[in-house]
Write an enzyme that holds these catalytic residues in place. Structure first.
Site, mmCIF file in Angstrom:
data_model
loop_
_atom_site.group_PDB
_atom_site.id
_atom_site.type_symbol
_atom_site.label_atom_id
_atom_site.label_comp_id
_atom_site.label_asym_id
_atom_site.label_seq_id
_atom_site.Cartn_x
_atom_site.Cartn_y
_atom_site.Cartn_z
ATOM 1 N N PRO A 1 48.215 34.250 43.790
ATOM 2 C CA PRO A 1 49.512 34.925 43.791
ATOM 3 C C PRO A 1 49.996 35.185 45.215
ATOM 4 C CG PRO A 1 48.077 35.896 42.159
ATOM 5 C CD PRO A 1 47.242 34.929 42.944
ATOM 6 N N GLU A 2 51.239 34.805 45.497
ATOM 7 C CA GLU A 2 51.821 34.986 46.814
ATOM 8 C C GLU A 2 52.757 36.191 46.803
ATOM 9 O OE1 GLU A 2 50.804 33.337 49.282
ATOM 10 O OE2 GLU A 2 50.048 31.406 48.590
#
Length: 271
Positions: free
Chosen positions: A2-3
């Site tokens: 997840p960014e």
């Protein structure tokens, strides 16, 4: 993993459900994540959650005793707001039951995430100290990026992925931003002119803002707080499109490994 957009999407999803609620119970099913879950996490029982913020890819829950809870989703983690009675899944590690009848559940199959409780001011925590500016804030502008790049001979893609320069520009978003800006990822950072840096600054902000609006990039393990995947993935122009025609000019997209990360670009649109 997840960014920034995925984490911001999660923050926005859970914020209205947890802000202002008191913690009734903290349940820890497994302590051994990337770092052991803080043994003091249970001390937030009976306390109120005042805020849900984000710094880089870290979620920060402000507690009314002045302490904070930091959660990092790692490579495969997710947070869901569910009913306390919902069955625990195999990789559900932490549950925070709230006074409003809901529970915040932390799920992390690979256990690379974090759930830490601390009393330091968040900006002084070792994991947050020394981080660069947030890309969507005014502190990240063309003058700042020009200064950061002026002495760096490294490829511009590696520079904008350096969290000490700017946080949250992960591999996918770096490739997409450089495409929008028309800049080859291999270009030495200190050779970029002010107009090109201006285009890149704007592109980074646009790509991240668009992704947040769409709910984050759809990665295999990422789910939004409501359990649905994000949808920005379908709008990617170059990432993971090796050999496919550029959506703007039709030239085959190229691929290389830079800094141990896959990099994609259009040899005609980017120079």
């Amino acid at each position: 993993m997840p960014e920034l957009p995925e984490v911001e999407t999660t923050r926005r999803g859970i914020e209205p459900h947890v802000t202002g609620a008191k913690v009734r119970e903290v349940i820890v099913k497994r302590h051994d994540l990337r770092q052991p879950i803080s043994p003091t996490l249970s001390t937030i029982e009976g306390r109120k959650i005042l805020s849900v913020a984000r710094r880089s890819k870290y979620l920060l829950f402000g507690i009314d005793d002045g302490s904070s809870v930091m959660i990092h989703l790692g490579m495969s983690g997710s947070l869901r707001v569910i009913a306390p009675g919902e069955a625990w899944k195999k990789h559900d590690h932490v549950g925070i039951t709230l006074s409003n009848g809901k529970q915040l559940r932390f799920h992390d199959p690979r256990r690379f995430g974090l759930a830490l409780h601390f009393t330091l001011p968040p900006e002084e925590h070792p994991l947050l100290k020394g981080l660069g500016p947030e890309p969507l804030e005014e502190t990240f502008g063309v003058k700042y990026l020009r200064s950061a790049c002026s002495t760096r001979k490294a490829a511009i893609k590696l520079v904008i992925m350096d969290a000490k320069v700017v946080v949250g520009v992960g591999n996918i978003y770096a490739s997409e931003s450089l495409f929008r800006a028309g800049i080859l990822p291999q270009t030495a950072a200190n050779t970029l002119t002010l107009p090109r840096l201006k285009r890149l600054t704007s592109a980074i902000k646009e790509v991240l803002a668009d992704s947040i609006e769409q709910g984050g990039t759809t990665l295999r393990d990422f789910l939004k707080s409501d359990g649905e995947p994000g949808y920005f993935r379908q709008k990617l122009f170059v990432y993971e499109r090796k050999g496919e025609p550029c959506l703007k000019c039709g030239t085959p997209i190229r691929h290389a490994v830079m800094g141990q990360r896959s990099t994609y670009w259009c040899p005609k649109c980017q120079r």
